[in-house]
Motif scaffolding. Structure first.
Motif, PDB file in Angstrom:
ATOM      1  N   LEU A 174      35.772  50.394   2.142  1.00 63.42           N
ATOM      2  CA  LEU A 174      35.107  50.886   0.939  1.00 63.42           C
ATOM      3  C   LEU A 174      35.222  49.937  -0.248  1.00 63.42           C
TER       4      LEU A 174
ATOM      5  N   PHE B  50      29.215  57.193  -3.253  1.00 67.37           N
ATOM      6  CA  PHE B  50      30.562  56.990  -3.796  1.00 67.37           C
ATOM      7  C   PHE B  50      30.604  57.339  -5.282  1.00 67.37           C
TER       8      PHE B  50
ATOM      9  N   ILE C 156      36.877  47.783 -11.646  1.00 67.51           N
ATOM     10  CA  ILE C 156      37.882  48.365 -10.727  1.00 67.51           C
ATOM     11  C   ILE C 156      39.239  47.679 -10.877  1.00 67.51           C
TER      12      ILE C 156
ATOM     13  N   ALA D   4      33.042  50.688  -3.514  1.00 66.74           N
ATOM     14  CA  ALA D   4      33.729  51.254  -4.676  1.00 66.74           C
ATOM     15  C   ALA D   4      33.591  50.338  -5.886  1.00 66.74           C
TER      16      ALA D   4
ATOM     17  N   PHE E 142      32.834  60.159  -7.052  1.00 69.96           N
ATOM     18  CA  PHE E 142      33.770  59.732  -8.083  1.00 69.96           C
ATOM     19  C   PHE E 142      33.574  60.531  -9.371  1.00 69.96           C
TER      20      PHE E 142
ATOM     21  N   LEU F 258      39.283  57.899  -8.783  1.00 69.80           N
ATOM     22  CA  LEU F 258      38.983  56.908  -7.737  1.00 69.80           C
ATOM     23  C   LEU F 258      39.851  57.168  -6.500  1.00 69.80           C
TER      24      LEU F 258
ATOM     25  N   THR G 150      38.614  60.016  -4.607  1.00 69.07           N
ATOM     26  CA  THR G 150      37.379  59.691  -3.902  1.00 69.07           C
ATOM     27  C   THR G 150      37.685  58.971  -2.587  1.00 69.07           C
ATOM     28  N   VAL G 151      38.610  58.026  -2.654  1.00 70.48           N
ATOM     29  CA  VAL G 151      38.974  57.316  -1.425  1.00 70.48           C
ATOM     30  C   VAL G 151      39.536  58.306  -0.405  1.00 70.48           C
TER      31      VAL G 151
ATOM     32  N   LEU H 109      41.346  51.485   0.392  1.00 70.28           N
ATOM     33  CA  LEU H 109      39.953  51.020   0.286  1.00 70.28           C
ATOM     34  C   LEU H 109      39.624  50.072   1.432  1.00 70.28           C
TER      35      LEU H 109
END
Ligand code: 26V
Length: 831
Positions: free
Chosen positions: A106, A29, A121, A110, A33, A57, A60-61, A101
């Motif tokens: 995740l 991850f 986050i 994450a 990212f 982010l 990435t998800v 997420l």
């Protein structure tokens, strides 16, 4: 969209391999990212700001969901399963990051990966601006439904409009609402994918003509102008099931040769400016949600998104050689209220004029492909379009509507004889005060099913609003009580309660909410009650921090949190709530009430008013004015606080709902179709004080009378009082508490002595008020006394709160979707 294979002839091994998600590990991850930060945002970690980090982010998800999304879209073309096309002018989505997420499992990965990059986050969560592409209940319902459909693996496409400006941002100046534009796209929108290559051309205006097509007379539409509808796809991931459905929102873009002829004068600057005319179509969400204004732009919006959606489904989702006679086996177009109903004549036009089917065959297909959900009972909210406007903007559609109506009225005559009154009442075309198309009637005639959104509402539709249609087609009418997604409104919004439930019952409740029943036994367990109560306290602290971060006052410890969060509307009766506050305040100040008997409470409001709805705006002003006086008056010793944070939205709801003790659902019986905030609050352990209206009826039945504070007239009592003649002054004279409260407002106690400020509001209550606030006042105050007494017994209160949670499983939108699948759509999940 080109896939990796098919027309392309790649030789590189990577180009032939299936798309795979990055490794679901902290390292995988973090790597993805950082790559996205570098190559998509064009910054390094050290030069990035929080917005860069948030976007990276989000990308990435997305990357993790992408492979499944490709699969599910490919499957849609080849599979034989029926697709649910949910047609809705509104989707009130709320923030996407946490939801996605969670769906992709995740969240922990994450969080850890970002922590290793030195990023909290939580800081990134705050950056996301929620897409507020809806007004209230109807738009939020659409968002809950598509979440449930993905979680249940039902092939679904949500179709709607990608408004550039969503519901306005609300601010207050001197206690009065100010509207500011909601530029939600300003910082980029990482969750959607534009597909200009898949644009549809949508036409408007012009004329129709008949022509000879090899001996068959046909009609064609010769439009005057057109726009491009460009689709933006959003992922709709199911919870922990690997399914990713699509929400496809259309944006209006001027065509290259945008030649609205009035603008086509060879004036270049003028013609460029003319482009904005076309692009206005998806510019802004209409912020009204009860009184249709008959605005041309709104009809343009409706036709724009529905025509694009139908064309998209036929051309791009179905295989090229599809036999349209089979359409009902492959699709159901669900009409979310009347806003997409222009899709009925549009599908007829496509089938008859373009695909050259016989009228009768086309009508048989169309009737099977649509179903209609009604979301209101207020007569003024039922959309009608003037024949004049509709004929100007969509001339061919008006002809088709006339023919549908002619044939329908013949059927009525066959069934009921030549009852001219009945014919006038049932006609899709109304004659007074002007010729108009009644969209709810068109939807009812065309739809395979018509449903209301709670039992009482569906009953009232059958008995009143659509009575004649129900007599003609009793089987067409059904009920599906609304629901809310437990992922967003319990799992994400209330993590501590979720953890407690999972500890007690295991994790399965998130997709099988009836399992919450298992909590019933724990209501009698003192240790569990203590932990449940501790969660409420910590949720109140969290809300308090959220409020402070928004520049509002914090919450006082030990207060009961009494919430009324919903659109501002006279029928919802925020004024009744205000009268309770004023009466309690006046009671303490005058000595009528012993302050020791008054439970310390914070009254929390969240509500936007339609910008053009004067009375609603006056009510906002009154709430703020009362709040300012009451919260500051030392004589009430801090026992009464009023909070009205500006700009109530989905994100704020997610903080308020888990902290609430008391849920105010106080509409006049027979006016609130369902309500869904009522469900979210009960599910999070708030007790309801409510009338026998909408879904309150079902909530009370399920949670039990001991765990619900019922008050007010029933719907038949309301009707009876109205028929007999409602005289508010009688109620004013009959209850001293009411008289004192109204007199205090009228005397200017909340307007610096100025008696004129709230005069229109007071006169309305005393002399008109269709929503009969005064008639229910005494009963409401008595119920509030019962609330105070119940709250004084904390153990009993917590017990009741637990039982509310335990018995709210029915209100999952998963259950609602199962009901739609069985009763209306006759579709099934895919494996
Ligand atoms: C109506 C109109 C009228 C024209 C102007 C724009 C506009 C926008 C939205 C609407 C729909 C209002 C109806 C609505 O939101 N109904 C709510 O639907 C919820 C979901 O079914 C339900 O829980 C609420 O009780 C109901 O008020």
């Amino acid at each position: 969209m080109p896939e990796n294979t098919s027309e392309l002839r790649p030789t590189h091994p990577l180009a032939i391999a299936p798309v795979v998600a990055p490794a679901a590990s902290v390292d995988g991850f973090a790597k993805q990212f950082l790559q996205n930060l570098n190559f998509d945002q064009g910054v390094t970690l050290s030069t990035s700001d929080v917005n860069d980090q948030y976007l990276a982010l989000a990308y990435t998800v997305r990357d993790y969901l992408m492979a499944r999304w490709f699969d599910d879209r490919a499957q849609q073309k080849t599979q034989q399963a029926k697709t649910v096309c949910y047609l809705s002018a509104e989707y009130l989505l709320g923030r996407q990051l946490d939801n996605n997420l969670l769906a992709a499992r995740l969240t922990d990965i994450a969080t850890e990966a970002l922590a290793q990059c030195g990023i909290d986050i939580d800081d990134l969560r705050q950056v996301e601006i929620e897409p507020g592409l809806g007004n209230g209940g109807l738009g939020r319902l659409a968002a809950c439904f598509i979440d449930s459909l993905a979680t249940m693996s039902v092939p679904t496409i949500g179709y709607g409009i990608r408004y550039e400006y969503g519901i306005f941002r609300q601010a207050f100046a001197d206690g009065q609402q100010i509207e500011q534009p909601d530029a939600w796209l300003r910082m980029g929108s990482p969750w959607d994918f534009a597909h200009p290559e898949a644009a549809q051309t949508i036409s408007f205006a012009g004329t129709t003509e008949t022509y000879d097509d090899d001996g068959v007379e046909r009609t064609r539409w010769v439009p005057e102008w057109n726009v491009l509808a460009v689709p933006y796809n959003m992922m709709v991931p199911g919870y922990h099931n690997g399914r990713v459905n699509t929400l496809r929102l259309w944006r209006a873009v001027a065509t290259n040769a945008f030649d609205l002829h009035t603008f086509n004068s060879g004036d270049y600057v003028q013609s460029v400016r003319a482009q904005t005319f076309a692009e206005n179509i998806s510019k802004v969400l209409y912020p009204e949600d009860s009184t249709p204004q008959g605005k041309e732009l709104r009809l343009q919006q409706q036709y724009f998104f529905v025509a694009a959606s139908i064309a998209d489904f036929i051309e791009n989702v179905l295989p090229g050689d599809f036999d349209l006679e089979q359409l009902p086996e492959r699709v159901i177009f669900q009409l979310n209220d009347t806003h997409p109903v222009i899709g009925v004549p549009e599908l007829m036009r496509v089938l008859v004029d373009e695909k050259k089917l016989e009228w009768d065959a086309a009508w048989a297909i169309t009737q099977k492909c649509f179903a209609y959900t009604c979301h209101t009972l207020l007569p003024e909210a039922l959309e009608v379009w003037s024949v004049d406007l509709l004929g100007r903007l969509l001339p061919r559609h008006l002809e088709i509507i006339y023919r549908i109506n002619d044939e329908f009225l013949l059927e009525v005559r066959e069934r009921f004889g030549d009852d001219e009154m009945l014919i006038r009442n049932m006609s899709i075309i109304g004659e007074h005060p002007y010729r108009s198309v009644r969209m709810a009637y068109l939807a009812t005639v065309a739809g395979s099913k018509v449903n209301g959104v709670a039992e009482l509402h569906s009953q009232l539709l059958r008995d009143n609003v659509l009575k004649d249609f129900a007599a003609m087609w009793p089987d067409k009418f059904t009920n599906v009580t609304n629901g809310v997604t437990p992922r967003r409104f319990l799992r994400l919004a209330n993590p501590d309660l979720s953890a407690l439930i999972t500890e007690a019952l295991g994790a399965g409740w998130t997709v099988d909410l009836e399992r919450l029943r298992g909590l019933e036994a724990l209501a009698d367990d003192a240790d569990f009650r203590e932990r449940f109560a501790a969660v409420k306290v910590s949720n109140k602290r969290r809300l308090s921090r959220v409020l402070e971060a928004r520049g509002e006052d914090a919450l006082d410890d030990g207060h009961m949190l009494d919430v009324m969060i919903k659109r501002l509307h006279e029928y919802k009766r925020q004024t009744l709530k205000v009268l309770h506050i004023v009466s309690t305040y006046e009671g303490i100040v005058s000595g009528r009430l012993d302050i020791a008997d008054v439970q310390a409470r914070t009254f929390l409001f969240g509500a936007k008013a339609a910008p053009g709805y004067g009375m609603a705006k006056r009510i906002i002003h009154l709430i703020n004015a009362v709040g300012e006086v009451v919260s500051a008056d030392e004589r009430v010793q801090g026992k009464l606080k009023v909070l009205y944070p500006a700009n109530y939205n989905v994100t704020l709801a997610e903080s308020i709902i888990p902290a609430a003790d008391l849920s105010e659902q106080i509409s006049l019986a027979g006016k609130e179709a369902s309500g869904t905030g009522n469900m979210k609050l009960a599910l999070n352990g708030a007790l309801t004080i409510g009338t026998d209206d909408g879904a309150n009826v079902e909530i009370r039945k399920l949670v039990g009378d001991d765990n619900f504070f019922l008050f007010g007239m029933s719907e038949p009592e309301v009707e009876a009082l109205w028929a007999e003649g409602y005289r508010p002054a009688d109620f004013y004279q009959g209850d001293e508490r009411l008289r004192s409260a109204i007199d205090l407002i009228a005397a200017g106690a909340f307007s610096g002595g100025d008696r004129t400020v709230f005069e229109p509001l007071v006169s309305n209550l005393l002399y008109e008020d269709r929503f009969m606030a005064l008639a229910d006042f005494s009963s409401y105050l008595d119920a509030q006394d019962r609330v105070d007494a119940a709250y004084a017994d904390q153990d009993g209160w917590v017990r009741a709160a637990i039982l509310n949670v335990a018995r709210s499983g029915y209100f999952s939108s998963d259950r609602a979707m199962r009901d739609y699948l069985e009763r209306i759509w006759h579709a099934t999940p895919v494996s």
